[in-house]
Design a protein around this motif. Structure first.
Motif, PDB file in Angstrom:
ATOM      1  N   PHE A  32       2.501   3.373  -5.679  1.00  0.00           N
ATOM      2  CA  PHE A  32       1.502   4.551  -5.064  1.00  0.00           C
ATOM      3  C   PHE A  32       1.968   4.713  -2.735  1.00  0.00           C
ATOM      4  N   ASP A  33       1.924   3.604  -2.264  1.00  0.00           N
ATOM      5  CA  ASP A  33       2.571   3.234  -1.443  1.00  0.00           C
ATOM      6  C   ASP A  33       4.006   4.081  -0.860  1.00  0.00           C
ATOM      7  N   ALA A  34       4.678   3.763  -1.639  1.00  0.00           N
ATOM      8  CA  ALA A  34       5.711   4.341  -1.543  1.00  0.00           C
ATOM      9  C   ALA A  34       6.098   5.498  -0.871  1.00  0.00           C
ATOM     10  N   PHE A  35       4.917   6.605  -2.385  1.00  0.00           N
ATOM     11  CA  PHE A  35       4.695   8.051  -2.907  1.00  0.00           C
ATOM     12  C   PHE A  35       4.429   8.632  -1.300  1.00  0.00           C
ATOM     13  N   ALA A  36       3.515   7.803  -1.098  1.00  0.00           N
ATOM     14  CA  ALA A  36       2.325   7.977   0.389  1.00  0.00           C
ATOM     15  C   ALA A  36       3.390   7.840   1.745  1.00  0.00           C
ATOM     16  N   ARG A  37       4.229   7.081   1.641  1.00  0.00           N
ATOM     17  CA  ARG A  37       5.079   7.470   2.612  1.00  0.00           C
ATOM     18  C   ARG A  37       6.056   8.509   3.062  1.00  0.00           C
ATOM     19  N   HIS A  76     -19.876  -4.009 -10.645  1.00  0.00           N
ATOM     20  CA  HIS A  76     -19.201  -4.602 -10.244  1.00  0.00           C
ATOM     21  C   HIS A  76     -17.725  -4.427 -11.083  1.00  0.00           C
ATOM     22  N   ASN A  77     -16.372  -4.043 -10.519  1.00  0.00           N
ATOM     23  CA  ASN A  77     -15.638  -3.571 -11.167  1.00  0.00           C
ATOM     24  C   ASN A  77     -14.475  -4.488 -10.161  1.00  0.00           C
ATOM     25  N   ARG A  78     -13.665  -4.914 -10.953  1.00  0.00           N
ATOM     26  CA  ARG A  78     -12.215  -5.910 -10.339  1.00  0.00           C
ATOM     27  C   ARG A  78     -11.200  -5.357 -10.733  1.00  0.00           C
ATOM     28  N   PHE A  79     -10.097  -4.146  -9.886  1.00  0.00           N
ATOM     29  CA  PHE A  79      -9.614  -3.402 -10.126  1.00  0.00           C
ATOM     30  C   PHE A  79      -8.504  -3.891  -9.862  1.00  0.00           C
ATOM     31  N   VAL A  80      -7.606  -4.481 -10.742  1.00  0.00           N
ATOM     32  CA  VAL A  80      -6.146  -4.668 -10.372  1.00  0.00           C
ATOM     33  C   VAL A  80      -5.170  -3.712 -10.515  1.00  0.00           C
ATOM     34  N   PHE A  81      -4.100  -3.492  -9.741  1.00  0.00           N
ATOM     35  CA  PHE A  81      -2.508  -2.486  -9.879  1.00  0.00           C
ATOM     36  C   PHE A  81      -2.027  -3.012  -9.049  1.00  0.00           C
ATOM     37  N   ASP A  82      -0.685  -2.184  -9.682  1.00  0.00           N
ATOM     38  CA  ASP A  82       0.281  -2.823  -8.044  1.00  0.00           C
ATOM     39  C   ASP A  82       0.333  -1.229  -7.193  1.00  0.00           C
ATOM     40  N   ARG A  83       0.500  -1.579  -6.032  1.00  0.00           N
ATOM     41  CA  ARG A  83       0.079  -0.496  -5.420  1.00  0.00           C
ATOM     42  C   ARG A  83       1.797   0.653  -4.610  1.00  0.00           C
ATOM     43  N   THR A  84       2.577  -0.493  -5.323  1.00  0.00           N
ATOM     44  CA  THR A  84       3.259  -0.561  -4.230  1.00  0.00           C
ATOM     45  C   THR A  84       4.250   1.292  -4.994  1.00  0.00           C
ATOM     46  N   GLU A  91     -21.988  -9.132 -23.524  1.00  0.00           N
ATOM     47  CA  GLU A  91     -22.631  -8.846 -23.240  1.00  0.00           C
ATOM     48  C   GLU A  91     -23.008  -7.962 -21.713  1.00  0.00           C
ATOM     49  N   THR A  92     -22.142  -9.031 -20.545  1.00  0.00           N
ATOM     50  CA  THR A  92     -21.928  -8.402 -19.500  1.00  0.00           C
ATOM     51  C   THR A  92     -20.930  -8.670 -19.228  1.00  0.00           C
ATOM     52  N   THR A  93     -19.800  -8.953 -20.010  1.00  0.00           N
ATOM     53  CA  THR A  93     -18.495  -8.805 -18.992  1.00  0.00           C
ATOM     54  C   THR A  93     -17.287  -7.808 -20.105  1.00  0.00           C
ATOM     55  N   ALA A  94     -16.302  -6.794 -19.268  1.00  0.00           N
ATOM     56  CA  ALA A  94     -15.662  -6.011 -20.303  1.00  0.00           C
ATOM     57  C   ALA A  94     -14.375  -6.177 -19.724  1.00  0.00           C
ATOM     58  N   LEU A  95     -12.897  -6.897 -20.044  1.00  0.00           N
ATOM     59  CA  LEU A  95     -11.483  -6.463 -19.283  1.00  0.00           C
ATOM     60  C   LEU A  95     -10.479  -5.151 -20.323  1.00  0.00           C
ATOM     61  N   ILE A  96     -11.025  -4.166 -19.639  1.00  0.00           N
ATOM     62  CA  ILE A  96      -9.742  -3.295 -19.997  1.00  0.00           C
ATOM     63  C   ILE A  96      -8.070  -2.849 -19.065  1.00  0.00           C
ATOM     64  N   MET A  97      -7.623  -3.575 -20.568  1.00  0.00           N
ATOM     65  CA  MET A  97      -5.658  -2.648 -19.359  1.00  0.00           C
ATOM     66  C   MET A  97      -4.865  -1.999 -20.017  1.00  0.00           C
ATOM     67  N   TYR A  98      -4.597  -1.065 -19.046  1.00  0.00           N
ATOM     68  CA  TYR A  98      -3.778  -0.082 -20.014  1.00  0.00           C
ATOM     69  C   TYR A  98      -2.750   0.466 -18.879  1.00  0.00           C
ATOM     70  N   ASP A  99      -2.184   1.242 -18.981  1.00  0.00           N
ATOM     71  CA  ASP A  99      -0.712   1.714 -18.244  1.00  0.00           C
ATOM     72  C   ASP A  99      -1.441   3.047 -18.080  1.00  0.00           C
ATOM     73  N   THR A 100      -0.392   3.763 -16.975  1.00  0.00           N
ATOM     74  CA  THR A 100      -1.079   4.770 -16.456  1.00  0.00           C
ATOM     75  C   THR A 100       0.378   5.728 -16.824  1.00  0.00           C
ATOM     76  N   GLU A 101       0.568   6.266 -16.938  1.00  0.00           N
ATOM     77  CA  GLU A 101       1.771   7.574 -15.810  1.00  0.00           C
ATOM     78  C   GLU A 101       1.252   8.675 -14.896  1.00  0.00           C
ATOM     79  N   THR A 102       1.851   8.437 -13.574  1.00  0.00           N
ATOM     80  CA  THR A 102       0.941   9.022 -12.508  1.00  0.00           C
ATOM     81  C   THR A 102       2.518   9.548 -12.451  1.00  0.00           C
ATOM     82  N   VAL A 103       2.227  10.335 -10.765  1.00  0.00           N
ATOM     83  CA  VAL A 103       3.163  11.401 -10.156  1.00  0.00           C
ATOM     84  C   VAL A 103       4.152  10.658  -9.514  1.00  0.00           C
ATOM     85  N   PRO A 104       3.518   9.245  -8.970  1.00  0.00           N
ATOM     86  CA  PRO A 104       4.453   8.890  -8.674  1.00  0.00           C
ATOM     87  C   PRO A 104       5.262   7.347  -8.898  1.00  0.00           C
ATOM     88  N   ALA A 105       5.267   7.540 -10.002  1.00  0.00           N
ATOM     89  CA  ALA A 105       5.614   5.942 -11.390  1.00  0.00           C
ATOM     90  C   ALA A 105       5.303   6.865 -12.547  1.00  0.00           C
TER      91      ALA A 105
END
Length: 121
Positions: A113-118, A103-111, A71-85
């Motif tokens: 995205f950071d490489a794409f930005a560089r 509140h949202n605790r959002f966890v993902f690998d930035r690697t 009733e107060t907490t939800a957890l979702i996991m997903y995979d995205t296809e993105t321009v850099p990955a």
């Protein structure tokens, strides 16, 4: 039966991954807090500024892997296809009060995205 927090989290997820940021923001409390690899994001406008570039310019598609909630907490996991990955898995843990995400605790690998930005893309 899907819990109320999970219903809200899934609706928010479907909206932003469907590139409807106005609808996605309607599931957030004005004083929402998001903890993400980029740091702490406070307030719905800052949240939108964080999410908009991903939703509007980087995201190609998202595939839900799992979703759980009560009733107060939800957890979702997903995979995205993105321009850099081709695969950028993520998880979000939401706290919901009075029908809104507070509140949202959002966890993902930035690697990728950071490489794409560089590369300046």
């Amino acid at each position: 039966m899907i819990s109320s927090a999970l219903q809200i989290a899934l609706a928010h997820h479907a909206a932003w991954t469907g590139k409807d940021l106005d609808l996605a923001m309607s599931y957030l409390a004005e004083d929402v807090v998001c903890e993400a690899p980029a740091g702490r994001i406070e307030g719905v406008e800052a949240y939108r500024a964080f999410l908009a570039p991903l939703a509007e310019h980087v995201l190609i598609r998202a595939e839900l892997i799992a979703a759980f909630g009560d009733e107060t907490t939800a957890l979702i996991m997903y995979d995205t296809e993105t321009v850099p990955a081709a695969s950028a898995p993520a998880a979000e843990c939401f706290t919901v009060r009075e029908g809104l995400i507070v509140h949202n605790r959002f966890v993902f690998d930035r690697t990728p995205f950071d490489a794409f930005a560089r590369r300046g893309q």
